[in-house]
Write an enzyme that holds these catalytic residues in place. Structure first.
Site, mmCIF file in Angstrom:
data_model
loop_
_atom_site.group_PDB
_atom_site.id
_atom_site.type_symbol
_atom_site.label_atom_id
_atom_site.label_comp_id
_atom_site.label_asym_id
_atom_site.label_seq_id
_atom_site.Cartn_x
_atom_site.Cartn_y
_atom_site.Cartn_z
ATOM 1 C CE1 TYR A 194 -3.658 2.463 0.993
ATOM 2 C CE2 TYR A 194 -2.547 2.810 3.083
ATOM 3 C CZ TYR A 194 -3.538 3.148 2.189
ATOM 4 O OH TYR A 194 -4.411 4.156 2.490
ATOM 5 C CE1 TYR B 263 -4.011 -3.338 8.915
ATOM 6 C CE2 TYR B 263 -4.780 -1.070 9.013
ATOM 7 C CZ TYR B 263 -3.763 -1.997 9.134
ATOM 8 O OH TYR B 263 -2.508 -1.583 9.509
ATOM 9 C CG HIS B 264 -9.225 1.145 8.634
ATOM 10 N ND1 HIS B 264 -9.548 0.640 7.399
ATOM 11 C CD2 HIS B 264 -8.079 1.850 8.472
ATOM 12 C CE1 HIS B 264 -8.644 1.053 6.519
ATOM 13 N NE2 HIS B 264 -7.753 1.783 7.135
ATOM 14 C CE LYS C 49 -8.033 12.975 14.702
ATOM 15 N NZ LYS C 49 -6.799 12.159 14.759
ATOM 16 C CG ASP D 131 -6.140 12.220 11.415
ATOM 17 O OD1 ASP D 131 -6.586 11.090 11.143
ATOM 18 O OD2 ASP D 131 -5.348 12.440 12.343
ATOM 19 C CG HIS E 102 -6.832 7.312 11.415
ATOM 20 N ND1 HIS E 102 -6.599 8.009 10.257
ATOM 21 C CD2 HIS E 102 -6.796 6.005 11.082
ATOM 22 C CE1 HIS E 102 -6.421 7.152 9.255
ATOM 23 N NE2 HIS E 102 -6.546 5.925 9.733
#
Length: 715
Positions: A77, A231-232, A588, A592, A594
């Site tokens: 990736y 995954y996340h 944040k 972004d 996350h």
């Protein structure tokens, strides 16, 4: 439970333990699975006895010969800066043994903004490549034959314009869309749970998913229309059972959406693919992939699938990012190698191995080479490709596969009882469960119950510097804006306006296919932002997320901990002295999404006694400054994951100063290279907390800032 062990072994074990109960060797996983010290044939599930690779339910692998016939695909990736720089990086990697491309896009692209949009000034070219138009996409794949190269694109929110531009770029390379091979992520439900790169509300977002499945099922038969991603979830703190359950529950919802469009399940199910995270629990990760295949085969049979291909779960895997540490980072090379081995023994179809420096920054050329070579060594030197499913029949792994499947089924049933995953996501059920698991994991690390070598045990007194990749966002943005202006200047105004109007109308109604309309708009040189905006207008606006805090989890995990109690008392004393609790806004900045780190800190600090305000996602420095003043906080804690800190944090400090509120301290945490620390201190940042920081120690440091003690900032 001791009677479950063979008597001869039990007698020997008891003797070796000098009278201690053998049950003391049993340990509990985060999923609540009791891992025994010994497994025997009696622990192997009955259904495992006759299982074969390539035969439903595919527990032992989707293909009969697996890697003995063909190794997994090395699919790294990557993407950063401009399309030109990413293209050069791809071509070099392909020449060095990589077999497939996996494209990382920058956050502006993910969120549907062109590079000239005022909200993305700190995000362009960071954490991925900037794509604004077909012209960028053509440059990205220049010299890479798209009829021969499998391309994976990690894109969800802006999937329609990105996939449309990929199709048009291939056309203009002379490749018909029917010949394209690869995968798009297109997994929007996961974004509402954890990663947050959504654009539109859940209902129109699900329409996008279904339209892409429908379009590819008729026009792009070699292309995987969705990569259903766990995954996340694990990166956000999910247990392995949660990752497994919620990923498959997402898949069930997408199947329902496609069938509601009138598609027969066997018409599209064979092009569905999955994406899992592989962390450091070696055997459990391998068992997770085996359980996933077994469970998906049953799920698809329940949907009426008759084709073996429809029942077959095929997956890409990526080694864990959250297991990487800023401290003693060369340890990450070893972690990634173990995780890669686990993925391979679990039977993945393709794999990305993370670079050792990704806890600090984008991977450098050297670290990317080591990450790629980790797979080459695994495939060519270790012998793991010589035997199909070498873990098959392992007493432990077979029992673990069943235990994980049972735990995951219980969670899927909870989601189904809530009305399915779309409803569960809207109600916040999976998000709450994952955030609770993340807080508990952080507490176990802080207390030393979960060992992280180099972080909470065997820590170096002094860290050696690591060379990292730097991206000049201002320069990338300037070049992107120049190309945007050229595209807008040279395109046909009539063709553009007609195509955009048709797309807007399609989004506003129920008829037509959104991807087909977007392909027409991309041909007319509509930009990514313009396509996204037209759909936003048709759908009635962007999704407005809500933020909430869980409480009590961190305090519960630290019950009876004297250090926790001492900090609570110190905060209470501070509040008594000043007449109010110490107050912090956890923020944040930029695009972004996350938010694991910010949620963990906010939860922990609230349990300790701070007055915590959790700011919305995707804020500008001006937004955060205004909110900090409105809430009358003492500090702003900025959580950074995507390299925008050098642009956005100094801007926040400047705005606070302009508003005569320099008394509001700014602290930072997250993925921030140590070599950036001094520049941030010089800009006025009071404290910086990198990955692996103990939360209780961070709380003490924050109290120190409020009491007038701060680190030597060099100013």
């Amino acid at each position: 439970m001791s009677e479950a062990y063979p008597r001869d072994w039990l007698d020997l074990a008891t003797k070796e333990l000098r009278g201690r109960d053998v049950e003391e060797l049993t340990w509990q996983t985060a999923e609540g699975i009791a891992i025994k010290p010994l497994y025997t044939a009696a622990d192997v599930p009955e259904e495992a006895a006759g299982a074969l690779p390539g035969v439903a339910p595919f527990t032992r692998g989707p293909r009969a010969t697996m890697y003995a016939g063909q190794p997994w695909t090395i699919r790294q990736y990557a993407g950063f800066s401009t399309a030109e720089e990413s293209n050069a990086f791809y071509r070099k990697n392909l020449a060095a043994g990589q077999k497939g491309l996996s494209v990382a896009f920058d956050l502006a692209t993910h969120r549907g903004y062109d590079s000239d949009h005022p909200r993305v000034s700190g995000d362009v070219g960071k954490a991925g490549v900037a794509i604004d138009s077909v012209e960028d996409m053509k440059i990205l794949f220049d010299g890479i034959p798209l009829d021969k190269m499998s391309v994976s694109m990690t894109m969800n929110g802006a999937i329609i314009p990105v996939l449309a531009m990929f199709i048009v770029a291939a056309e203009e390379q002379g490749v018909d869309k029917a010949k394209l091979t690869g995968t798009v992520q297109n997994d929007i439900l996961k974004e509402f749970m954890v990663r947050n790169t959504y654009i539109y509300p859940p209902e129109p977002s699900m329409r996008i998913v279904a339209d892409i499945i429908g379009y590819t099922a008729s026009e792009m038969l070699k292309f995987n229309s969705i990569s259903i991603s766990g995954y996340h979830m694990q990166e956000a703190g999910a247990t392995l059972a949660q990752e497994l359950a919620y990923t498959l529950a997402d898949g069930m919802e997408y199947v329902r959406a496609a069938m509601a469009k009138g598609l027969d399940v066997d018409q599209f199910a064979g092009r569905l693919s999955f994406f899992f995270c592989i962390g450091m629990n070696f055997f459990m990760e391998a068992a997770k992939l085996r359980a996933a295949r077994q469970m998906w085969a049953k799920i698809m049979e329940d949907f009426g699938a008759t084709s073996d291909r429809s029942k077959m779960l095929r997956t890409h895997c990526q080694t864990s990012g959250v297991s990487l540490t800023e401290q003693d980072p060369m340890n990450n090379v070893v972690r990634t190698a173990y995780e890669a081995m686990s993925a391979v023994l679990g039977g993945t179809q393709s794999l990305h191995t993370n670079a050792f420096d990704e806890a600090m920054a984008l991977p450098s050329e050297t670290s990317a080479r080591i990450a790629r070579n980790t797979q080459l060594i695994l495939a060519l030197e270790t012998g793991v490709t010589n035997v199909v499913d070498p873990l098959g029949g392992s007493y432990y792994v077979e029992a673990l596969t069943k235990e994980l499947a049972d735990k995951a089924w219980a969670l899927i049933e909870e989601v189904e009882a809530a009305g399915g995953m779309t409803r569960a996501v809207a109600d916040g059920l999976p998000k709450r469960r994952i955030e609770e698991a993340a807080a508990l994991r952080q507490a176990r690390i802080d207390k030393g119950e979960d060992v992280v070598v180099g972080v909470n045990r065997f820590r170096l007194e002094e860290e050696a510097p690591v060379e990292i990749l730097k991206i000049d966002t201002a320069a990338v943005r300037k070049s992107q804006i120049a190309r945007l202006e050229e595209v807008r200047r040279t395109r046909s105004k009539d063709a553009f306006e007609s195509a955009i109007a048709a797309l807007r109308q399609c989004a506003g109604g129920k008829d037509g296919n959104l991807l087909a309309a977007a392909v027409d708009a991309a041909r007319a040189r509509a930009t990514l932002g313009e396509i996204s905006q037209a759909m936003e207008e048709g759908f009635g606006g962007r999704h407005e997320p809500s933020t909430s805090l869980i409480s009590g989890v961190f305090a519960g995990a630290h019950q009876g901990d004297p250090e926790f109690a001492t900090i609570q008392q110190r905060i209470a004393d501070y509040a008594d002295d000043r007449g109010r609790k110490p107050s912090i806004l956890v923020a944040k900045l930029g695009q972004d999404g996350h938010d694991r780190g910010s949620k963990v800190i906010a939860t922990a600090f609230a349990d300790l006694g701070f007055d915590v305000h959790l700011g919305p996602l995707f804020e500008t420095p001006g937004d955060v400054a205004s909110l900090a003043i409105e809430k009358k906080v003492d500090l702003v804690g900025v959580s950074s994951h995507a390299a925008g800190h050098m642009t956005l944090v100094p801007e926040l400090i400047d705005i606070l100063a302009e508003k005569q509120r320099s008394d509001i301290h700014v602290i930072c945490g997250g993925v921030i290279p140590s070599e950036d620390y001094q520049a941030l201190y010089d800009a006025g940042v009071a404290e910086i907390f990198g990955p692996g920081t103990n939360v209780l120690q961070a709380a003490m440091a924050v109290l120190g800032v409020l009491e007038g003690r701060r680190r030597n900032t060099g100013s």
